[in-house]
Each structure stands twice: as structure tokens, then as C-alpha cells.
Design a protein around this motif. Structure first.
Motif, PDB file in Angstrom:
ATOM      1  N   LEU A   1      -9.841   1.809  -7.973  1.00 15.35           N
ATOM      2  CA  LEU A   1      -9.747   1.059  -9.332  1.00 15.35           C
ATOM      3  C   LEU A   1     -10.842   1.815 -10.095  1.00 15.35           C
ATOM      4  CD1 LEU A   1      -9.555  -2.762  -8.841  1.00 15.35           C
ATOM      5  CD2 LEU A   1      -7.748  -1.188 -10.076  1.00 15.35           C
ATOM      6  N   GLY A   2     -11.964   2.091  -9.758  1.00 17.67           N
ATOM      7  CA  GLY A   2     -13.003   2.823 -10.472  1.00 17.67           C
ATOM      8  C   GLY A   2     -12.452   4.179 -10.998  1.00 17.67           C
ATOM      9  N   ASP A   3     -11.972   4.695  -9.920  1.00 19.12           N
ATOM     10  CA  ASP A   3     -11.504   6.263 -10.116  1.00 19.12           C
ATOM     11  C   ASP A   3     -10.169   6.209 -10.926  1.00 19.12           C
ATOM     12  OD1 ASP A   3     -13.083   7.271  -8.352  1.00 19.12           O
ATOM     13  OD2 ASP A   3     -11.887   7.744  -6.641  1.00 19.12           O
ATOM     14  N   LEU A   4      -9.492   5.304 -10.974  1.00 15.48           N
ATOM     15  CA  LEU A   4      -7.966   5.254 -11.956  1.00 15.48           C
ATOM     16  C   LEU A   4      -8.480   4.947 -13.242  1.00 15.48           C
ATOM     17  CD1 LEU A   4      -5.432   3.707  -9.433  1.00 15.48           C
ATOM     18  CD2 LEU A   4      -5.743   5.885  -9.758  1.00 15.48           C
ATOM     19  N   LYS A   5      -9.582   4.274 -13.343  1.00 17.61           N
ATOM     20  CA  LYS A   5     -10.055   3.858 -14.611  1.00 17.61           C
ATOM     21  C   LYS A   5     -10.399   5.028 -15.277  1.00 17.61           C
ATOM     22  CE  LYS A   5     -12.767   0.078 -17.145  1.00 17.61           C
ATOM     23  NZ  LYS A   5     -13.774   0.747 -17.684  1.00 17.61           N
ATOM     24  N   LYS A   6     -11.325   5.838 -14.589  1.00 16.81           N
ATOM     25  CA  LYS A   6     -11.993   7.245 -15.203  1.00 16.81           C
ATOM     26  C   LYS A   6     -10.715   7.996 -15.385  1.00 16.81           C
ATOM     27  CE  LYS A   6     -16.265   7.577 -12.781  1.00 16.81           C
ATOM     28  NZ  LYS A   6     -16.267   6.798 -11.390  1.00 16.81           N
ATOM     29  N   VAL A   7      -9.457   8.359 -14.596  1.00 12.93           N
ATOM     30  CA  VAL A   7      -8.518   9.004 -14.915  1.00 12.93           C
ATOM     31  C   VAL A   7      -7.914   8.722 -16.256  1.00 12.93           C
ATOM     32  CG1 VAL A   7      -6.264   9.348 -13.893  1.00 12.93           C
ATOM     33  CG2 VAL A   7      -8.126   9.639 -12.348  1.00 12.93           C
ATOM     34  N   ALA A   8      -7.743   7.254 -16.228  1.00 12.37           N
ATOM     35  CA  ALA A   8      -7.060   6.941 -17.506  1.00 12.37           C
ATOM     36  C   ALA A   8      -7.786   7.057 -18.823  1.00 12.37           C
ATOM     37  CB  ALA A   8      -6.820   5.480 -17.731  1.00 12.37           C
TER      38      ALA A   8
ATOM     39  N   ARG B   1      -0.307   7.972 -18.196  1.00 12.37           N
ATOM     40  CA  ARG B   1      -1.318   6.892 -18.232  1.00 12.37           C
ATOM     41  C   ARG B   1      -0.799   5.344 -18.243  1.00 12.37           C
ATOM     42  NH1 ARG B   1      -3.155   3.775 -22.051  1.00 12.37           N
ATOM     43  NH2 ARG B   1      -1.676   4.406 -23.598  1.00 12.37           N
ATOM     44  N   ARG B   2       0.182   5.268 -18.851  1.00 14.86           N
ATOM     45  CA  ARG B   2       0.654   3.780 -18.847  1.00 14.86           C
ATOM     46  C   ARG B   2       0.969   3.344 -17.325  1.00 14.86           C
ATOM     47  NH1 ARG B   2       3.302   5.164 -23.847  1.00 14.86           N
ATOM     48  NH2 ARG B   2       5.195   5.399 -22.571  1.00 14.86           N
ATOM     49  N   GLN B   3       1.678   4.336 -16.600  1.00 13.93           N
ATOM     50  CA  GLN B   3       2.054   4.147 -15.323  1.00 13.93           C
ATOM     51  C   GLN B   3       0.760   3.811 -14.299  1.00 13.93           C
ATOM     52  OE1 GLN B   3       4.328   7.457 -13.943  1.00 13.93           O
ATOM     53  NE2 GLN B   3       5.170   6.562 -12.032  1.00 13.93           N
ATOM     54  N   LEU B   4      -0.093   4.395 -14.842  1.00 11.81           N
ATOM     55  CA  LEU B   4      -1.661   4.486 -13.995  1.00 11.81           C
ATOM     56  C   LEU B   4      -2.077   3.079 -14.296  1.00 11.81           C
ATOM     57  CD1 LEU B   4      -3.433   6.107 -12.277  1.00 11.81           C
ATOM     58  CD2 LEU B   4      -4.661   6.720 -14.303  1.00 11.81           C
ATOM     59  N   LYS B   5      -2.106   2.644 -15.596  1.00 13.30           N
ATOM     60  CA  LYS B   5      -2.569   1.391 -16.303  1.00 13.30           C
ATOM     61  C   LYS B   5      -1.877  -0.008 -15.430  1.00 13.30           C
ATOM     62  CE  LYS B   5      -5.455   1.475 -19.976  1.00 13.30           C
ATOM     63  NZ  LYS B   5      -6.739   1.460 -19.495  1.00 13.30           N
ATOM     64  N   GLU B   6      -0.617   0.240 -15.263  1.00 14.97           N
ATOM     65  CA  GLU B   6       0.236  -0.575 -14.629  1.00 14.97           C
ATOM     66  C   GLU B   6      -0.365  -0.825 -13.139  1.00 14.97           C
ATOM     67  OE1 GLU B   6       2.626  -3.705 -14.590  1.00 14.97           O
ATOM     68  OE2 GLU B   6       2.500  -2.376 -16.356  1.00 14.97           O
ATOM     69  N   LEU B   7      -0.343   0.271 -12.194  1.00 18.30           N
ATOM     70  CA  LEU B   7      -0.665   0.398 -10.923  1.00 18.30           C
ATOM     71  C   LEU B   7      -2.144  -0.248 -10.854  1.00 18.30           C
ATOM     72  CD1 LEU B   7       0.641   1.883  -8.605  1.00 18.30           C
ATOM     73  CD2 LEU B   7      -0.858   3.660  -8.972  1.00 18.30           C
ATOM     74  N   SER B   8      -3.118   0.061 -11.856  1.00 16.26           N
ATOM     75  CA  SER B   8      -4.424  -0.581 -11.519  1.00 16.26           C
ATOM     76  C   SER B   8      -4.505  -2.059 -11.679  1.00 16.26           C
ATOM     77  CB  SER B   8      -5.337   0.369 -12.562  1.00 16.26           C
ATOM     78  OG  SER B   8      -5.282   0.121 -13.848  1.00 16.26           O
TER      79      SER B   8
ATOM     80  N   MET C   1       0.667  -1.179  -0.141  1.00 15.87           N
ATOM     81  CA  MET C   1       0.087   0.000   0.023  1.00 15.87           C
ATOM     82  C   MET C   1       0.963   1.095  -0.142  1.00 15.87           C
ATOM     83  SD  MET C   1      -3.311  -0.402  -0.031  1.00 15.87           S
ATOM     84  CE  MET C   1      -4.540  -1.528   0.389  1.00 15.87           C
ATOM     85  N   GLN C   2       1.881   1.446   0.883  1.00 13.56           N
ATOM     86  CA  GLN C   2       2.781   2.386   0.883  1.00 13.56           C
ATOM     87  C   GLN C   2       3.554   2.747  -0.515  1.00 13.56           C
ATOM     88  OE1 GLN C   2       3.307   4.082   3.642  1.00 13.56           O
ATOM     89  NE2 GLN C   2       4.663   5.370   2.639  1.00 13.56           N
ATOM     90  N   GLN C   3       3.978   1.591  -1.206  1.00 10.50           N
ATOM     91  CA  GLN C   3       4.651   1.617  -2.558  1.00 10.50           C
ATOM     92  C   GLN C   3       3.565   2.568  -3.467  1.00 10.50           C
ATOM     93  OE1 GLN C   3       5.831  -2.127  -2.870  1.00 10.50           O
ATOM     94  NE2 GLN C   3       7.836  -1.736  -2.866  1.00 10.50           N
ATOM     95  N   MET C   4       2.338   1.863  -3.365  1.00 14.39           N
ATOM     96  CA  MET C   4       1.438   2.331  -4.427  1.00 14.39           C
ATOM     97  C   MET C   4       1.130   3.745  -3.961  1.00 14.39           C
ATOM     98  SD  MET C   4      -1.832  -0.401  -4.982  1.00 14.39           S
ATOM     99  CE  MET C   4      -1.737  -1.220  -3.386  1.00 14.39           C
ATOM    100  N   MET C   5       0.855   4.152  -2.750  1.00 16.38           N
ATOM    101  CA  MET C   5       0.726   5.672  -2.194  1.00 16.38           C
ATOM    102  C   MET C   5       2.012   6.524  -2.838  1.00 16.38           C
ATOM    103  SD  MET C   5      -0.910   6.411   1.554  1.00 16.38           S
ATOM    104  CE  MET C   5       0.831   6.683   1.998  1.00 16.38           C
ATOM    105  N   GLN C   6       2.955   6.097  -2.621  1.00 15.81           N
ATOM    106  CA  GLN C   6       4.236   6.832  -3.029  1.00 15.81           C
ATOM    107  C   GLN C   6       4.016   7.087  -4.538  1.00 15.81           C
ATOM    108  OE1 GLN C   6       7.267   4.639  -1.303  1.00 15.81           O
ATOM    109  NE2 GLN C   6       7.281   6.045   0.559  1.00 15.81           N
ATOM    110  N   GLN C   7       3.847   5.911  -5.139  1.00 18.03           N
ATOM    111  CA  GLN C   7       3.853   6.370  -6.772  1.00 18.03           C
ATOM    112  C   GLN C   7       2.618   7.126  -7.144  1.00 18.03           C
ATOM    113  OE1 GLN C   7       3.902   2.576  -8.796  1.00 18.03           O
ATOM    114  NE2 GLN C   7       3.796   3.473 -11.035  1.00 18.03           N
ATOM    115  N   LEU C   8       1.604   6.993  -6.390  1.00 13.81           N
ATOM    116  CA  LEU C   8       0.342   7.654  -6.856  1.00 13.81           C
ATOM    117  C   LEU C   8       0.668   9.282  -6.385  1.00 13.81           C
ATOM    118  CD1 LEU C   8      -2.816   6.113  -5.665  1.00 13.81           C
ATOM    119  CD2 LEU C   8      -2.249   6.993  -7.922  1.00 13.81           C
ATOM    120  N   GLN C   9       1.286   9.644  -5.279  1.00 18.72           N
ATOM    121  CA  GLN C   9       1.782  10.824  -4.877  1.00 18.72           C
ATOM    122  C   GLN C   9       2.754  11.508  -5.972  1.00 18.72           C
ATOM    123  OE1 GLN C   9       3.044   9.958  -0.926  1.00 18.72           O
ATOM    124  NE2 GLN C   9       1.150  10.955  -0.138  1.00 18.72           N
ATOM    125  N   GLN C  10       3.744  10.633  -6.411  1.00 19.11           N
ATOM    126  CA  GLN C  10       4.511  11.017  -7.238  1.00 19.11           C
ATOM    127  C   GLN C  10       4.090  11.468  -8.873  1.00 19.11           C
ATOM    128  OE1 GLN C  10       7.445   7.966  -8.164  1.00 19.11           O
ATOM    129  NE2 GLN C  10       8.718   9.463  -9.348  1.00 19.11           N
TER     130      GLN C  10
END
Length: 189
Positions: free
Chosen positions: A74-81, A57-64, A5-14
Motif C-alpha cells: 500500500l505504501g509503495d502504491l501510494k508513492k507510485v500514485a 493512476r485511477r486504476q491504482l487508486k482503486e486497487l489500493s 491476490m491472483q486478480q490483484m497480481m494480474q492487474q498490477l502486471q497488466q
């Protein structure tokens, strides 16, 4: 292995930070263009921005792909993409306009919300019970009404001096007005 979770959070913040920079560039481009034809240099900048948005967008797809995220995130990230794809198409066509800037703001807000929702999930998983006597504290006394009003006034001025767009300024003013109304005791109390 998946990400913590920590890594995902850091990646999203970045990613949110990178998205914010990109949004500023797009806003700047909109200011530069102002209805004029795009110079070759500007077209080049648009292509670079499209590439940056595509990388995010690619980074986001990977994360999702991470199942730990939870349905809402996941729903939010799909809309973002999807919104990012729209931006990429617009940038590649050389289109920069107000609606795009607003879409970019939504993308950033959703990224930040996804970060918060992951943070919340992480905290819920770590939560543990404590007995009440561990955390009993004396509450600070309430500020006198005139001091509360003064604090509100200063906060409003600080917020307005930060240089927000007019529609945000109106929201901020309205918010402070509502706070002010809540503080003024209604007659008969």
C-alpha cells in the motif's frame, strides 16, 4: 467482494505493461523534442499520454483500496500514485525532460515490486510443510572455475548486447566484476 491476490497480481502486471509502453512513448517524445518547440501534434500526444497516465493512476487508486494488499505494498502504491500525478502535471504543461524519464522508471520499478510483494504474500499464505525426505536431492557438481568464468563472460556479453543505457551498462559490468572477484579464490584459501 474484494479481489483475490491472483486478480490483484494480474492487474498490477497488466498495469506494469501499460506503464512500460507509456514510458517508451515519453522517452521517444524526449528524443523527438530535443530542445525544439512542441508542434501541435506533439502537444496532442502529450495530452494523450497524460490521459493514459491518469487512467493508470485511477486504476491504482482503486486497487489500493483493497485491504488485502499489506502495508508495504500500500505504501509503495501510494508513492507510485503521487509520482504519477507529478508526471500528469508535467505532461499537461508540455514538459518532458530527463528527470521525468527517471521518475517514470521508478514508477515502473515500484509497480513491479508491488507485484512481487503480493506474489510473495500469496505464496506465504499457501505454504505447507513437507517432510525432508520428500525433497532430498543430489546437488549437481560445481562447474570447473574456467567454465564458470566462461559462463560469466557470456552472460556479461549478452547483457551488454541487450542495449541498456550507459549507467545501467556500468552497473552490469560492476556486478559481473564483483561476481568474478568472488569466484577467484583469495590467496591463502
Amino acid at each position: 467482494g474484494g479481489m483475490s491476490m491472483q486478480q490483484m497480481m494480474q492487474q498490477l502486471q497488466q498495469m506494469s505493461g501499460q506503464q512500460q509502453k507509456l514510458n517508451q512513448q515519453i522517452q521517444q517524445m524526449l528524443n523527438d523534442v530535443q530542445g525544439n518547440r512542441l508542434s501541435t501534434d506533439m502537444q496532442q500526444r502529450l495530452r494523450q499520454m497524460a490521459a493514459q497516465q491518469d487512467a493508470l493512476r485511477r486504476q491504482l487508486k482503486e486497487l489500493s483500496r483493497n485491504r488485502e494488499l499489506g502495508e508495504k505494498a500500500l505504501g509503495d502504491l501510494k508513492k507510485v500514485a503521487e509520482e504519477m500525478e507529478e508526471t500528469i502535471r508535467d505532461l499537461q504543461r508540455g514538459r518532458v525532460d530527463r528527470p521525468m524519464v527517471q521518475r517514470q522508471q521508478r514508477i515502473l520499478t515500484r509497480l513491479l515490486n508491488a507485484t512481487k510483494s503480493i506474489q510473495k504474500r500469496g505464496k506465504e499464505e499457501k505454504r505447507e510443510g513437507k517432510s525432508a525426505d520428500d525433497i532430498m536431492r543430489e546437488s549437481p557438481s560445481e562447474l570447473p572455475p574456467q567454465e564458470q568464468a566462461e559462463q560469466l563472460r557470456r552472460a556479461l556479453l549478452r547483457a551488454l548486447e541487450s542495449g541498456y543505457a550507459p549507467d545501467y551498462e556500468n552497473l552490469i559490468k560492476r556486478y559481473f566484476e564483483l561476481l568474478q572477484e568472488q569466484q577467484t579464490p583469495a590467496s591463502g584459501e
